[in-house]
Motif scaffolding. Structure first.
Motif, mmCIF file in Angstrom:
data_model
loop_
_atom_site.group_PDB
_atom_site.id
_atom_site.type_symbol
_atom_site.label_atom_id
_atom_site.label_comp_id
_atom_site.label_asym_id
_atom_site.label_seq_id
_atom_site.Cartn_x
_atom_site.Cartn_y
_atom_site.Cartn_z
ATOM 1 N N SER A 37 -5.724 -15.448 -23.643
ATOM 2 C CA SER A 37 -6.852 -15.352 -24.575
ATOM 3 C C SER A 37 -8.207 -15.540 -23.902
ATOM 4 O O SER A 37 -9.232 -15.594 -24.569
ATOM 5 C CB SER A 37 -6.690 -16.386 -25.691
ATOM 6 O OG SER A 37 -6.768 -17.688 -25.154
ATOM 7 N N TYR A 83 -0.280 -18.830 -26.380
ATOM 8 C CA TYR A 83 -0.306 -19.772 -25.254
ATOM 9 C C TYR A 83 -1.708 -20.298 -24.948
ATOM 10 O O TYR A 83 -1.979 -20.724 -23.828
ATOM 11 C CB TYR A 83 0.262 -19.090 -24.001
ATOM 12 C CG TYR A 83 1.720 -18.724 -24.119
ATOM 13 C CD1 TYR A 83 2.692 -19.697 -24.361
ATOM 14 C CD2 TYR A 83 2.154 -17.408 -23.980
ATOM 15 C CE1 TYR A 83 4.035 -19.368 -24.467
ATOM 16 C CE2 TYR A 83 3.497 -17.074 -24.077
ATOM 17 C CZ TYR A 83 4.433 -18.053 -24.325
ATOM 18 O OH TYR A 83 5.765 -17.735 -24.418
ATOM 19 N N THR A 116 -9.345 -18.122 -21.735
ATOM 20 C CA THR A 116 -9.909 -19.478 -21.585
ATOM 21 C C THR A 116 -10.583 -19.656 -20.219
ATOM 22 O O THR A 116 -11.665 -20.251 -20.130
ATOM 23 C CB THR A 116 -8.809 -20.542 -21.797
ATOM 24 O OG1 THR A 116 -8.095 -20.229 -23.000
ATOM 25 C CG2 THR A 116 -9.398 -21.930 -21.922
ATOM 26 N N SER A 166 -2.555 -20.171 -15.761
ATOM 27 C CA SER A 166 -1.357 -20.692 -16.402
ATOM 28 C C SER A 166 -0.450 -19.467 -16.559
ATOM 29 O O SER A 166 -0.684 -18.633 -17.430
ATOM 30 C CB SER A 166 -1.764 -21.284 -17.754
ATOM 31 O OG SER A 166 -0.647 -21.462 -18.553
ATOM 32 N N TYR A 206 -9.896 -26.660 -19.015
ATOM 33 C CA TYR A 206 -10.211 -25.707 -17.956
ATOM 34 C C TYR A 206 -11.563 -26.031 -17.309
ATOM 35 O O TYR A 206 -11.706 -25.973 -16.093
ATOM 36 C CB TYR A 206 -10.195 -24.271 -18.519
ATOM 37 C CG TYR A 206 -8.789 -23.711 -18.681
ATOM 38 C CD1 TYR A 206 -7.730 -24.522 -19.088
ATOM 39 C CD2 TYR A 206 -8.509 -22.386 -18.420
ATOM 40 C CE1 TYR A 206 -6.447 -24.012 -19.236
ATOM 41 C CE2 TYR A 206 -7.220 -21.867 -18.567
ATOM 42 C CZ TYR A 206 -6.196 -22.691 -18.980
ATOM 43 O OH TYR A 206 -4.925 -22.187 -19.109
ATOM 44 N N GLU A 228 -4.629 -9.176 -17.757
ATOM 45 C CA GLU A 228 -3.724 -9.433 -18.887
ATOM 46 C C GLU A 228 -2.920 -8.156 -19.129
ATOM 47 O O GLU A 228 -3.488 -7.091 -19.375
ATOM 48 C CB GLU A 228 -4.516 -9.841 -20.137
ATOM 49 C CG GLU A 228 -3.674 -10.023 -21.371
ATOM 50 C CD GLU A 228 -2.452 -10.915 -21.192
ATOM 51 O OE1 GLU A 228 -2.597 -12.056 -20.731
ATOM 52 O OE2 GLU A 228 -1.335 -10.459 -21.499
ATOM 53 N N LYS A 229 -1.601 -8.308 -19.044
ATOM 54 C CA LYS A 229 -0.716 -7.145 -19.149
ATOM 55 C C LYS A 229 -0.534 -6.672 -20.590
ATOM 56 O O LYS A 229 -0.498 -5.480 -20.867
ATOM 57 C CB LYS A 229 0.645 -7.562 -18.562
ATOM 58 C CG LYS A 229 1.652 -6.466 -18.443
ATOM 59 C CD LYS A 229 2.787 -6.934 -17.558
ATOM 60 C CE LYS A 229 4.083 -6.963 -18.307
ATOM 61 N NZ LYS A 229 5.236 -7.213 -17.461
ATOM 62 N N ASP A 267 -4.817 -22.390 -24.206
ATOM 63 C CA ASP A 267 -5.040 -23.760 -23.726
ATOM 64 C C ASP A 267 -6.456 -24.224 -24.085
ATOM 65 O O ASP A 267 -7.338 -23.410 -24.353
ATOM 66 C CB ASP A 267 -4.879 -23.802 -22.199
ATOM 67 C CG ASP A 267 -3.426 -23.687 -21.766
ATOM 68 O OD1 ASP A 267 -2.540 -24.092 -22.529
ATOM 69 O OD2 ASP A 267 -3.183 -23.183 -20.648
ATOM 70 N N ASP A 286 -1.071 -5.085 -15.236
ATOM 71 C CA ASP A 286 -0.149 -6.020 -14.590
ATOM 72 C C ASP A 286 -0.807 -6.576 -13.320
ATOM 73 O O ASP A 286 -1.289 -5.800 -12.489
ATOM 74 C CB ASP A 286 1.134 -5.238 -14.236
ATOM 75 C CG ASP A 286 2.245 -6.143 -13.733
ATOM 76 O OD1 ASP A 286 1.958 -7.087 -12.962
ATOM 77 O OD2 ASP A 286 3.398 -5.900 -14.115
ATOM 78 N N PHE A 287 -0.807 -7.873 -13.175
ATOM 79 C CA PHE A 287 -1.460 -8.484 -12.008
ATOM 80 C C PHE A 287 -0.861 -7.976 -10.697
ATOM 81 O O PHE A 287 -1.584 -7.761 -9.716
ATOM 82 C CB PHE A 287 -1.363 -10.007 -12.071
ATOM 83 C CG PHE A 287 -1.772 -10.668 -10.781
ATOM 84 C CD1 PHE A 287 -3.058 -10.524 -10.271
ATOM 85 C CD2 PHE A 287 -0.864 -11.427 -10.049
ATOM 86 C CE1 PHE A 287 -3.434 -11.109 -9.068
ATOM 87 C CE2 PHE A 287 -1.230 -12.020 -8.848
ATOM 88 C CZ PHE A 287 -2.514 -11.863 -8.362
ATOM 89 N N PHE A 322 -3.284 -14.183 -15.126
ATOM 90 C CA PHE A 322 -2.554 -14.168 -16.401
ATOM 91 C C PHE A 322 -3.466 -14.794 -17.462
ATOM 92 O O PHE A 322 -3.239 -15.914 -17.919
ATOM 93 C CB PHE A 322 -1.249 -14.970 -16.262
ATOM 94 C CG PHE A 322 -0.408 -14.540 -15.083
ATOM 95 C CD1 PHE A 322 0.335 -13.373 -15.142
ATOM 96 C CD2 PHE A 322 -0.385 -15.285 -13.904
ATOM 97 C CE1 PHE A 322 1.106 -12.954 -14.056
ATOM 98 C CE2 PHE A 322 0.376 -14.876 -12.813
ATOM 99 C CZ PHE A 322 1.128 -13.703 -12.891
HETATM 100 C C1 LIG Z 1 0.604 -18.738 -20.447
HETATM 101 S S1 LIG Z 1 -0.273 -17.309 -20.972
HETATM 102 C C2 LIG Z 1 -1.946 -17.682 -20.483
HETATM 103 C C3 LIG Z 1 -2.719 -18.432 -21.549
HETATM 104 C C4 LIG Z 1 -4.173 -18.649 -21.190
HETATM 105 N N1 LIG Z 1 -4.356 -19.630 -20.156
HETATM 106 C C5 LIG Z 1 -4.992 -19.033 -22.425
HETATM 107 O O1 LIG Z 1 -5.571 -20.136 -22.485
HETATM 108 O O2 LIG Z 1 -5.014 -18.226 -23.369
HETATM 109 C C6 LIG Z 1 0.230 -16.109 -19.790
HETATM 110 C C7 LIG Z 1 -0.270 -14.691 -20.083
HETATM 111 O O3 LIG Z 1 0.122 -13.837 -18.999
HETATM 112 C C8 LIG Z 1 0.379 -12.542 -19.509
HETATM 113 N N2 LIG Z 1 1.213 -11.842 -18.515
HETATM 114 C C9 LIG Z 1 2.549 -11.948 -18.312
HETATM 115 N N3 LIG Z 1 2.944 -11.222 -17.253
HETATM 116 C C10 LIG Z 1 1.819 -10.644 -16.747
HETATM 117 C C11 LIG Z 1 1.555 -9.803 -15.623
HETATM 118 N N4 LIG Z 1 2.551 -9.400 -14.813
HETATM 119 N N5 LIG Z 1 0.288 -9.442 -15.362
HETATM 120 C C12 LIG Z 1 -0.733 -9.843 -16.179
HETATM 121 N N6 LIG Z 1 -0.548 -10.618 -17.268
HETATM 122 C C13 LIG Z 1 0.705 -11.032 -17.553
HETATM 123 C C14 LIG Z 1 1.051 -12.812 -20.850
HETATM 124 O O4 LIG Z 1 0.933 -11.690 -21.707
HETATM 125 C C15 LIG Z 1 0.296 -14.046 -21.352
HETATM 126 O O5 LIG Z 1 -0.763 -13.680 -22.212
#
Ligand SMILES: C[S@@+](CC[C@H](N)C(=O)[O-])C[C@H]1O[C@@H](n2cnc3c(N)ncnc32)[C@H](O)[C@@H]1O
Length: 199
Positions: free
Chosen positions: A157, A130, A159, A27, A137, A175-176, A132, A8-9, A154
């Motif tokens: 994948s 999700y 990117t 994102s 980027y 990445e959580k 992108d 978790d961030f 966050f």
């Molecule tokens: C919008 S997606 C990012 C997509 C990314 N930019 C890509 O191109 O693949 C947001 C990501 O944040 C992760 N996430 C959500 N809450 C989080 C947290 N508290 N800490 C870390 N990662 C988290 C989700 O599992 C998700 O994979």
């Protein structure tokens, strides 16, 4: 060097000192149901940590649905637009909020375009819900000269890590979700050599 943490961030942020990474690029989760508890409470905590860690700029790709609220609560220095062309049924653009940490790095000096017309990744080409486009980027990140390191809180994948690799930047990611983290690591392994794995 690329370090992707499966955590978790809001926990992982504690490892980073103030002003320790040049640029934050992310994102974040867009939807209320994608976070635990109140969305804006979560966003505020994450935003504060991003601003604390960044030494130069924080860049956040968000949803058009939450755009007005974000601008009202956390006014950016500049808002760029990712235009997605004609797609249904979602919004056809995403705002990209650019924040300036201090006058020592004036973001307006570096931004040479405000709009990015790039098709989203769709259907079978997507390996993450999700994901992108890498080209978006790279295009955004490469404008911000004199930045050597980027952190994506966050990373989904991965990117941002691929774009950082392309541009020769150090990258830290969080990445959580375990399955998303595995997707990210697999993608990085397939694309580059010398990735340092940390979980
Ligand atoms: C919008 S997606 C990012 C997509 C990314 N930019 C890509 O191109 O693949 C947001 C990501 O944040 C992760 N996430 C959500 N809450 C989080 C947290 N508290 N800490 C870390 N990662 C988290 C989700 O599992 C998700 O994979």
């Amino acid at each position: 060097m690329i370090n992707i943490y499966q955590m978790d961030f809001l926990e992982g942020a504690k490892m980073f000192k103030d002003n320790s990474v040049d640029l934050i690029f992310t994102s974040p989760p867009f939807k209320d149901e994608d976070v635990e508890g109140d969305y804006w409470n979560f966003y505020e905590k994450a935003f504060n940590e991003m601003c604390r860690i960044a030494s130069k700029t924080v860049i956040i790709i968000h949803s058009a649905t939450k755009m007005n609220e974000i601008i009202r609560r956390w006014p950016p220095k500049r808002t760029l637009i990712w235009g997605k062309g004609i797609i249904a049924p979602a919004y056809r653009y995403n705002p990209i909020f650019v924040y300036q940490k201090s006058d020592e790095y004036k973001v307006n000096k570096y931004i040479y375009t405000d709009t990015f017309g790039i098709a989203p990744i769709k259907n079978k080409d997507k390996i993450h819900k999700y994901q992108d486009p890498l080209h978006l980027y790279i295009s955004v990140l490469k404008m911000f000269k004199d930045c050597n390191s980027v952190l994506d809180p966050f990373i989904g994948s991965g990117t941002t890590a691929l774009a950082a690799n392309e541009l020769g930047l150090d990258c830290y990611g969080f990445e959580k979700d375990l399955e998303s983290w595995k997707v990210c690591m697999q993608r990085l392994k397939e694309t580059m050599e010398g990735v340092m794995l940390i979980d």
